[in-house]
Scaffold this active site. Structure first.
Site, PDB file in Angstrom:
ATOM      1  N   LYS A  37       0.843  -1.206   0.000  1.00 40.05           N
ATOM      2  CA  LYS A  37       0.000   0.000   0.000  1.00 40.05           C
ATOM      3  C   LYS A  37       0.868   1.243   0.000  1.00 40.05           C
ATOM      4  O   LYS A  37       2.029   1.225   0.456  1.00 40.05           O
ATOM      5  CB  LYS A  37      -0.953   0.031   1.196  1.00 40.05           C
ATOM      6  CG  LYS A  37      -0.278   0.199   2.572  1.00 40.05           C
ATOM      7  CD  LYS A  37      -0.053   1.640   2.992  1.00 40.05           C
ATOM      8  CE  LYS A  37       0.801   1.728   4.237  1.00 40.05           C
ATOM      9  NZ  LYS A  37       1.796   2.712   4.309  1.00 40.05           N
ATOM     10  N   ASP A  96      -2.388  -0.998   9.566  1.00 40.56           N
ATOM     11  CA  ASP A  96      -2.481  -1.091   8.102  1.00 40.56           C
ATOM     12  C   ASP A  96      -3.112  -2.402   7.621  1.00 40.56           C
ATOM     13  O   ASP A  96      -3.330  -2.574   6.416  1.00 40.56           O
ATOM     14  CB  ASP A  96      -1.073  -1.016   7.478  1.00 40.56           C
ATOM     15  CG  ASP A  96      -0.485   0.400   7.457  1.00 40.56           C
ATOM     16  OD1 ASP A  96      -1.256   1.370   7.525  1.00 40.56           O
ATOM     17  OD2 ASP A  96       0.753   0.507   7.347  1.00 40.56           O
TER      18      ASP A  96
HETATM   19  C1  LIG Z   1       2.845   4.769   8.510  1.00 41.15           C
HETATM   20  C2  LIG Z   1       1.654   3.915   8.169  1.00 41.15           C
HETATM   21  O1  LIG Z   1       2.071   2.801   7.380  1.00 41.15           O
HETATM   22  C3  LIG Z   1       0.669   4.726   7.330  1.00 41.15           C
HETATM   23  O2  LIG Z   1      -0.382   3.941   6.816  1.00 41.15           O
HETATM   24  C4  LIG Z   1       0.970   3.382   9.415  1.00 41.15           C
HETATM   25  O3  LIG Z   1       0.523   4.453  10.227  1.00 41.15           O
HETATM   26  C5  LIG Z   1       1.793   2.398  10.217  1.00 41.15           C
HETATM   27  O4  LIG Z   1       0.985   1.309  10.402  1.00 41.15           O
HETATM   28  P1  LIG Z   1       1.490  -0.069  11.036  1.00 41.15           P
HETATM   29  O5  LIG Z   1       2.918  -0.312  10.666  1.00 41.15           O
HETATM   30  O6  LIG Z   1       0.452  -1.104  10.705  1.00 41.15           O
HETATM   31  O7  LIG Z   1       1.461   0.325  12.557  1.00 41.15           O
HETATM   32  P2  LIG Z   1       1.156  -0.558  13.846  1.00 41.15           P
HETATM   33  O8  LIG Z   1       1.774  -1.902  13.705  1.00 41.15           O
HETATM   34  O9  LIG Z   1      -0.304  -0.462  14.171  1.00 41.15           O
HETATM   35  O10 LIG Z   1       1.966   0.309  14.903  1.00 41.15           O
HETATM   36  C6  LIG Z   1       3.378   0.351  14.907  1.00 41.15           C
HETATM   37  C7  LIG Z   1       3.830   1.595  15.618  1.00 41.15           C
HETATM   38  O11 LIG Z   1       3.625   2.744  14.766  1.00 41.15           O
HETATM   39  C8  LIG Z   1       3.184   3.850  15.516  1.00 41.15           C
HETATM   40  N1  LIG Z   1       1.838   4.261  15.033  1.00 41.15           N
HETATM   41  C9  LIG Z   1       1.184   3.520  14.111  1.00 41.15           C
HETATM   42  C10 LIG Z   1      -0.050   3.945  13.626  1.00 41.15           C
HETATM   43  C11 LIG Z   1      -0.588   5.146  14.129  1.00 41.15           C
HETATM   44  N2  LIG Z   1      -1.773   5.585  13.697  1.00 41.15           N
HETATM   45  N3  LIG Z   1       0.082   5.853  15.053  1.00 41.15           N
HETATM   46  C12 LIG Z   1       1.297   5.432  15.498  1.00 41.15           C
HETATM   47  O12 LIG Z   1       1.893   6.122  16.336  1.00 41.15           O
HETATM   48  C13 LIG Z   1       3.200   3.413  16.956  1.00 41.15           C
HETATM   49  O13 LIG Z   1       4.468   3.759  17.458  1.00 41.15           O
HETATM   50  C14 LIG Z   1       3.066   1.906  16.867  1.00 41.15           C
HETATM   51  O14 LIG Z   1       3.631   1.266  17.965  1.00 41.15           O
HETATM   52  N1  LIG Z   2       5.953 -11.069   7.733  1.00 41.04           N
HETATM   53  C1  LIG Z   2       6.746 -10.010   7.945  1.00 41.04           C
HETATM   54  N2  LIG Z   2       7.314  -9.366   6.903  1.00 41.04           N
HETATM   55  C2  LIG Z   2       8.094  -8.267   7.113  1.00 41.04           C
HETATM   56  N3  LIG Z   2       8.391  -7.785   8.321  1.00 41.04           N
HETATM   57  C3  LIG Z   2       7.849  -8.378   9.390  1.00 41.04           C
HETATM   58  C4  LIG Z   2       7.011  -9.511   9.246  1.00 41.04           C
HETATM   59  N4  LIG Z   2       6.605  -9.859  10.459  1.00 41.04           N
HETATM   60  C5  LIG Z   2       7.162  -9.014  11.331  1.00 41.04           C
HETATM   61  N5  LIG Z   2       7.920  -8.115  10.708  1.00 41.04           N
HETATM   62  C6  LIG Z   2       8.641  -6.993  11.354  1.00 41.04           C
HETATM   63  O1  LIG Z   2       7.934  -5.789  11.028  1.00 41.04           O
HETATM   64  C7  LIG Z   2       8.841  -4.715  10.788  1.00 41.04           C
HETATM   65  C8  LIG Z   2       8.253  -3.819   9.698  1.00 41.04           C
HETATM   66  O2  LIG Z   2       8.337  -4.492   8.485  1.00 41.04           O
HETATM   67  P1  LIG Z   2       7.509  -4.049   7.202  1.00 41.04           P
HETATM   68  O3  LIG Z   2       8.232  -4.591   6.007  1.00 41.04           O
HETATM   69  O4  LIG Z   2       6.074  -4.378   7.337  1.00 41.04           O
HETATM   70  O5  LIG Z   2       7.721  -2.483   7.288  1.00 41.04           O
HETATM   71  P2  LIG Z   2       6.974  -1.329   6.604  1.00 41.04           P
HETATM   72  O6  LIG Z   2       6.613  -1.730   5.213  1.00 41.04           O
HETATM   73  O7  LIG Z   2       7.820  -0.111   6.797  1.00 41.04           O
HETATM   74  O8  LIG Z   2       5.654  -1.239   7.460  1.00 41.04           O
HETATM   75  P3  LIG Z   2       4.559  -0.088   7.523  1.00 41.04           P
HETATM   76  O9  LIG Z   2       4.489   0.548   6.184  1.00 41.04           O
HETATM   77  O10 LIG Z   2       3.323  -0.895   7.856  1.00 41.04           O
HETATM   78  O11 LIG Z   2       5.008   0.788   8.624  1.00 41.04           O
HETATM   79  C9  LIG Z   2      10.162  -5.356  10.420  1.00 41.04           C
HETATM   80  O12 LIG Z   2      11.175  -4.734  11.132  1.00 41.04           O
HETATM   81  C10 LIG Z   2      10.069  -6.805  10.866  1.00 41.04           C
HETATM   82  O13 LIG Z   2      10.912  -7.060  11.957  1.00 41.04           O
END
Ligand SMILES: C[C@](O)(CO)[C@H](O)COP(=O)(O)OP(=O)(O)OC[C@H]1O[C@@H](n2ccc(N)nc2=O)[C@H](O)[C@@H]1O
Ligand SMILES: Nc1ncnc2c1ncn2[C@@H]1O[C@H](COP(=O)(O)OP(=O)(O)OP(=O)(O)O)[C@@H](O)[C@H]1O
EC number: 2.7.1.148
Length: 301
Positions: free
Chosen positions: A15, A141
């Site tokens: 996404k 997400d």
């Molecule tokens: C940056 C984005 O990808 C934009 O869509 C999301 O806000 C992040 O979503 P995500 O990785 O699914 O986040 P989560 O796994 O729910 O949360 C991870 C961490 O991101 C921060 N977090 C996330 C979502 C949100 N609305 N506020 C936050 O402050 C928090 O520190 C949380 O502990």
């Molecule tokens: N199946 C998985 N695939 C990737 N990372 C994973 C998985 N499960 C747990 N993780 C952990 O989640 C963290 C975030 O990985 P991811 O690739 O989803 O990041 P991201 O794309 O930046 O996420 P977001 O956009 O939701 O913030 C990684 O540091 C990893 O340790």
């Protein structure tokens, strides 16, 4: 007689956030969002098969993806089975096409794919409402990865509502060698924006431009409140962003919490020539169409 293999493969998309409006932190630490999600054509394929215990593996080794109970795919599988009060387990195999720690929600895609795959593997007939709720408990997400297309995200991002999108575009996805931590970017946002509003507004002009399919307007309205925080933590992104703008795309955007950068093109040939140009200059990049479907079953055996 050969026993039938009981195995389901689900594909889930990456996404991006065409608009990411972030408010000041809530009492639970999460940030209220008004975001426009779009699913784009980079995918993880998740295969689940009956097994005596939960386990997870990758089709090719990738740094940063945990292979124990911390993997969000295992957490998703366990959560759905627990919801139905069952004692079942599966071997999960992930073929990763979504960049890790790139701000494109790869882990969330794996969680969404696992929820759907586990539901189909054992014919659990989970309602859409329950699937979306469990998805939201796993990560902000994850519900959108089930839905796909283009959607408004509110709450902490987990409340998703599909919106009409007549645009059909190409994203040049410019990858970074190092990831960015999502919590670290949100923490730095709090430092930079101590007076952020409690209720970020829905970007109505963008919603209207998407409904009409006006790519130029969509390009001009792309916005990410996390960009100042991400570029502070990764100053090298400032120069990369400037280089991308010089190529004249319809828009440039930081993906989610970064560090991936995105260029918007209506014309696929222009997108291809941008990729050729950037590749020659040493950038790692690829093309992804948007919007695309959410998590869906691709094979069932
Ligand atoms: C940056 C984005 O990808 C934009 O869509 C999301 O806000 C992040 O979503 P995500 O990785 O699914 O986040 P989560 O796994 O729910 O949360 C991870 C961490 O991101 C921060 N977090 C996330 C979502 C949100 N609305 N506020 C936050 O402050 C928090 O520190 C949380 O502990
Ligand atoms: N199946 C998985 N695939 C990737 N990372 C994973 C998985 N499960 C747990 N993780 C952990 O989640 C963290 C975030 O990985 P991811 O690739 O989803 O990041 P991201 O794309 O930046 O996420 P977001 O956009 O939701 O913030 C990684 O540091 C990893 O340790």
């Amino acid at each position: 007689m050969v026993e039938p293999t009981h195995r389901v493969t689900v594909r889930a998309p990456a996404k991006i956030n065409l608009h990411l409006g972030v408010g000041g932190p809530r009492a639970d630490g999460f940030h209220p969002l008004a975001t426009i999600y779009q699913a784009v054509g980079l995918y993880d394929d998740v295969t689940v098969a009956d097994a005596p215990d939960w386990s997870v593996g990758l089709t090719a080794p990738i740094d940063g993806v945990p292979l124990d109970d911390d993997n969000i795919a295992i957490r998703a599988g366990r959560a759905l089975v627990a919801h139905h009060g069952l004692d079942l387990a599966a071997r999960i195999t992930i073929a990763k096409g979504i960049p890790v720690m790139g701000g494109m929600a790869g882990g969330s895609a794996d969680a969404a794919a696992t929820l759907l795959a586990v539901d189909r593997l054992w014919d659990l007939q989970t309602s859409d409402e329950d699937l979306l709720r469990i998805a939201g408990e796993l990560g902000s997400d994850v519900p959108f990865a089930l839905l796909g297309g283009t959607a408004l995200g509110t709450g902490r991002g987990e409340v998703v509502t599909p919106i009409p999108d007549r645009s059909s575009v190409w994203w040049v996805v410019v990858l970074s060698d190092e990831g960015l931590s999502t919590p670290a970017v949100y923490r730095h946002f709090d430092v930079l924006a101590p007076d952020a509003v409690a209720d970020p507004p829905v970007p109505q002009a963008l919603v209207d431009a998407l409904a009409e399919g006006y790519t130029d307007e969509v390009g001009a309205l792309l916005h990410n409140d996390l960009w100042p925080a991400a570029r502070d933590l990764r100053p090298d992104l400032v120069d990369v962003e400037a280089q991308l703008r010089i190529l004249g795309p319809d828009g440039v955007l930081l993906s989610g919490s970064g560090p991936t950068l995105l260029m918007l093109y209506e014309d696929v040939e222009e997108a291809r020539s941008a990729v050729a140009d950037l590749t020659e200059r040493g950038f790692r990049c690829t093309i992804a169409p948007g919007p695309v479907a959410g998590a869906h079953v691709v094979t069932y055996a």
